[in-house]
Design a protein around this motif. Structure first.
Motif, short mmCIF file in Angstrom:
data_model
loop_
_atom_site.label_atom_id
_atom_site.label_comp_id
_atom_site.label_asym_id
_atom_site.label_seq_id
_atom_site.Cartn_x
_atom_site.Cartn_y
_atom_site.Cartn_z
N VAL A 146 0.83 -1.21 0.00
CA VAL A 146 0.00 0.00 0.00
C VAL A 146 0.86 1.26 0.00
O VAL A 146 0.63 2.17 -0.80
N ILE A 147 1.90 1.29 0.84
CA ILE A 147 2.68 2.52 0.86
C ILE A 147 3.58 2.63 -0.36
O ILE A 147 3.99 3.72 -0.74
N GLY A 148 3.87 1.48 -0.99
CA GLY A 148 4.63 1.55 -2.24
C GLY A 148 3.79 2.10 -3.38
O GLY A 148 4.28 2.76 -4.28
N LEU A 149 2.49 1.81 -3.32
CA LEU A 149 1.60 2.23 -4.41
C LEU A 149 1.23 3.70 -4.31
O LEU A 149 1.00 4.36 -5.31
N SER A 150 1.13 4.19 -3.09
CA SER A 150 0.63 5.56 -2.92
C SER A 150 1.69 6.42 -2.27
O SER A 150 2.14 6.14 -1.16
N SER A 151 2.07 7.48 -2.95
CA SER A 151 3.10 8.33 -2.38
C SER A 151 2.56 9.05 -1.15
O SER A 151 3.32 9.42 -0.26
N ASN A 152 1.24 9.24 -1.08
CA ASN A 152 0.67 9.85 0.11
C ASN A 152 0.80 8.93 1.32
O ASN A 152 1.21 9.36 2.40
N ALA A 153 0.45 7.66 1.11
CA ALA A 153 0.58 6.70 2.21
C ALA A 153 2.04 6.59 2.61
O ALA A 153 2.37 6.49 3.80
N TYR A 154 2.93 6.67 1.63
CA TYR A 154 4.35 6.58 1.93
C TYR A 154 4.78 7.74 2.81
O TYR A 154 5.46 7.55 3.82
N ALA A 155 4.34 8.94 2.42
CA ALA A 155 4.72 10.12 3.18
C ALA A 155 4.18 10.02 4.61
O ALA A 155 4.82 10.48 5.56
N ALA A 156 3.00 9.42 4.76
CA ALA A 156 2.39 9.33 6.08
C ALA A 156 3.10 8.29 6.95
O ALA A 156 3.29 8.49 8.15
N PHE A 157 3.50 7.17 6.36
CA PHE A 157 4.06 6.07 7.13
C PHE A 157 5.55 6.18 7.37
O PHE A 157 6.07 5.68 8.36
N ASN A 158 6.23 6.82 6.41
CA ASN A 158 7.69 6.74 6.43
C ASN A 158 8.31 7.22 7.74
O ASN A 158 9.18 6.55 8.30
N PRO A 159 7.86 8.35 8.30
CA PRO A 159 8.48 8.79 9.57
C PRO A 159 8.30 7.75 10.67
O PRO A 159 9.24 7.47 11.42
N LEU A 160 7.12 7.13 10.72
CA LEU A 160 6.88 6.11 11.75
C LEU A 160 7.86 4.96 11.58
O LEU A 160 8.47 4.49 12.55
N ILE A 161 8.01 4.52 10.33
CA ILE A 161 8.90 3.39 10.08
C ILE A 161 10.32 3.74 10.49
O ILE A 161 11.01 2.97 11.16
N GLN A 162 10.75 4.94 10.09
CA GLN A 162 12.13 5.32 10.39
C GLN A 162 12.35 5.42 11.90
O GLN A 162 13.44 5.14 12.38
N ILE A 163 11.31 5.80 12.64
CA ILE A 163 11.47 5.92 14.09
C ILE A 163 11.47 4.56 14.76
O ILE A 163 12.27 4.29 15.64
#
Ligand SMILES: Nc1ncnc2c1ncn2[C@@H]1O[C@H](COP(=O)(O)OP(=O)(O)O)[C@@H](O)[C@H]1O
Ligand SMILES: [Mg+2]
Lengths: 332, 264
Positions: A146-163
């Protein structure tokens, strides 16, 4: 099947039929001789160094003591297996005798409870790590897609993942323990709490590489393939199934392999702290035990942990090779 | 006035870019009849692919629009099959499976499993790929991949085939082969084709009309050349044909005199 297809057999086969003798000998020296030489050198250094280290529990175990402890652990396991068999035999005989006396007697069957042997603990560790890993994958792959398909989902999830990615299992464990105790209340629990604690800790630590790599794999779907999908008017679901998933499988498996490696490392630490039966608890118990054999036994566990980790990684690699369509990528 | 099969009316497009909007096309007008073979020719970067993508529905025109049989085109669809420049086959599927993906989608409800299989094989045979049906793209040559791409487009039974430099990356011999195959297939099936090309000979040999585009930005149609040569056309016989050479020099004159590319 063509025996030449098996890379392992090939040099021997060629040697026998006399094809390119010199090359085959070189190949064998490189693929078998050198690893053995490395192993021997390690054993010699290990022996040399360990004889100079004296701990409060005696001399640091060298290869010989370690091997002896391995034999001792195997013997203990054999003895335990015999005891278990004897227990069931006695129980059966007892029940048969009662039944003979009183046909209405309901035979009672009880499970054997003995202390887990070393090999039981390896097995428990494997079960725990695979449960955590499989659950984490089931969660991580869809999120990654899902986050690979949508750049919006990516932007939303990425900080969480990195943390959350760099958080140590030791930090998660107390939280997991408290949450499991609070949430998992049942009179007849299907799972041991210690098992759940270690499993969820493993899960939390091995989500991230799979999510990140799956998302990266999804991003490898080129505009060309997206255009094909659009021209064919593929539905969202068919697009994901037929184009996105296969395209991202190589990267996805890279992530899964990293995750499984992390899972195995985390598991040992989690078992130590959560007191979940398994290799980690074995190491901890031996450490607390502090007998003269303890260090040797811990050394056996260390080697077993390494070998199991290696086998798990090879297993994933084999699966990755089987499912990967991109044969041009060298997987090692 | 009778309606054309495909009609581009005052088509223009502006791309948003970091440096402000970029106008790629203005006022593109073109009418195409059923069964016509149209070539789009022009210097690279002038906007040929953009025209094709608008017809395909992959890009939305900023002004004007495209009508197919009187209906407005605003999204992609299998009735406008595209043969992409770099084949765009799914690398993990065999030639057969690549065509199958399209056939399954287009004939989901109208063909049985056996009919689909027959249809896939028929189309692969048409492009002479039946011998390597079960090979994957990385196991076949560039020309073969392009053939599979064409088979995939043909198998969709499109009203219009859109081809973006389909033979651009191929060697001369393979290209000649594929051009001959394409001519044959097109005359048999009477498809409407819009093909982008760089190659003047290819344009004259294959087309009923050659649409020549001016240089961008704000490119548009410069001239349209009607190629009145009888079918079937034979490349060898035409090599010395004065009419053929006249058309050829017309296109060359347009490209290298009227629209000489100014190199910066
Ligand atoms: N998606 C896009 N965004 C911005 N500019 C684009 C886009 N697509 C094409 N262009 C620009 O439009 C012009 C025409 O491109 P294109 O149609 O690909 O040319 P051609 O196919 O004739 O070589 C080029 O200058 C190109 O940079
Ligand atoms: Mg182009």
């Amino acid at each position: 099947m063509n025996p030449l297809k098996w890379a392992f057999v090939e040099p021997f086969y060629k040697l026998i039929i006399g094809e390119d003798r010199k090359g085959q000998v070189n190949l064998l020296v490189k693929s078998i001789g050198l690893p053995i030489a490395g192993l021997l050198a390690f054993l010699i250094i290990w022996q040399g160094v360990s004889s100079h280290i004296h701990t409060s529990l005696g001399q640091f175990p060298g290869p010989v003591q370690t091997y002896q402890q391995f034999v001792a652990l195997s013997d203990e396991a054999d003895a335990a297996a015999e005891k278990e068999a004897a227990f069931y035999q006695r129980q059966e005989e007892r029940n048969a005798a009662r039944m003979a006396k009183d046909p209405n007697y309901e035979p009672r069957v009880r499970d054997y409870v003995g202390p887990p042997t070393f090999f039981d603990q390896i097995w428990r560790s494997l079960v725990t790590v695979m449960s955590g890993f499989v659950l984490a994958s089931i969660i991580a792959i869809p999120i990654g897609i899902v986050i690979g398909l949508s750049s919006n989902a990516y932007a939303a999830f990425n900080p969480l993942i990195q943390i959350f990615k760099p958080v140590s299992p030791l930090a998660w464990l107390p939280l997991v323990t408290m949450v499991v105790s609070a949430v998992y209340v049942s009179d007849d629990p299907m799972f041991d709490k210690a098992f759940l604690n270690s499993m969820f800790t493993v899960l939390l630590c091995c989500l991230w590489p799979t999510i990140i790599n799956t998302a990266a794999g999804v991003a490898t779907v080129t505009q060309d393939l997206k255009n094909v999908s659009q021209v064919l008017n593929l539905s969202w679901w068919t697009h994901v199934r037929k184009i996105v998933l296969p395209c991202s499988i190589p990267m996805m498996f890279t992530g899964l392999r990293i995750s499984l490696g992390i899972a195995w490392m985390v598991l040992i630490a989690a078992e130590m702290l959560a007191q979940n039966p398994g290799l980690g608890k074995f190491v901890w118990d031996e450490f607390q035990n502090g007998s003269s054999d303890s260090l040797g036994r811990i050394m056996v566990a260390v080697l077993v942990i390494g070998v199991v980790g290696f086998v798990l990684d090879r297993g994933m690699l084999t699966i990755q090779r089987l499912v990967s369509w991109d044969k041009s990528v060298a997987l090692r | 006035m009778s309606e054309s099969h495909l009609e581009l009316t005052r088509v223009g497009i502006e791309f948003p870019t970091p440096k402000g909007p970029f106008r790629a096309l203005t006022d593109v007008n073109l009418k195409i009849e059923q069964g016509e073979f149209i070539s789009l020719i022009g210097h690279s970067g002038c906007g040929k692919s953009t025209v094709l993508n608008i017809v395909a529905g992959l890009y939305q025109a900023t002004e004007g629009g495209v009508l197919l049989d009187g209906k407005e085109v605003n999204s992609p669809g299998p009735e406008r099959a595209v043969v992409f420049q770099n084949h765009s086959l799914l690398p993990w599927l065999t030639a057969y499976e690549n065509v199958e993906l399209a056939v399954d989608q287009v004939f989901k409800k109208t063909k049985s499993a056996a009919e689909k299989k027959e249809w896939i094989e028929y189309n692969l045979k048409l492009v002479h790929m039946d011998h390597a049906m079960h090979k994957r793209p990385d196991e076949i040559s560039g020309g073969m991949k392009q053939r599979v791409g064409i088979a995939r487009a043909l198998a969709m039974q499109p009203e219009i085939m859109l081809m973006d430099e389909p033979f651009g990356a191929l060697d001369a011999l393979t290209r000649a082969h594929l051009q001959d195959s394409l001519m044959e297939i097109q005359k048999d099936l009477n498809n409407t084709v819009i093909m982008i090309t760089h190659d003047v000979d290819e344009a004259v040999l294959l087309s009923d009309r050659i649409v020549m585009m001016t240089n961008g930005p704000a490119a548009t149609i410069g001239e349209i050349l009607k190629v009145d040569l009888p079918h079937p056309r034979d490349r060898l016989a035409l090599a010395d044909d004065p009419t053929y050479n006249h058309y050829r020099s017309e296109v060359l004159r347009f490209l290298y005199e009227k629209q000489r590319k100014v190199e910066h």
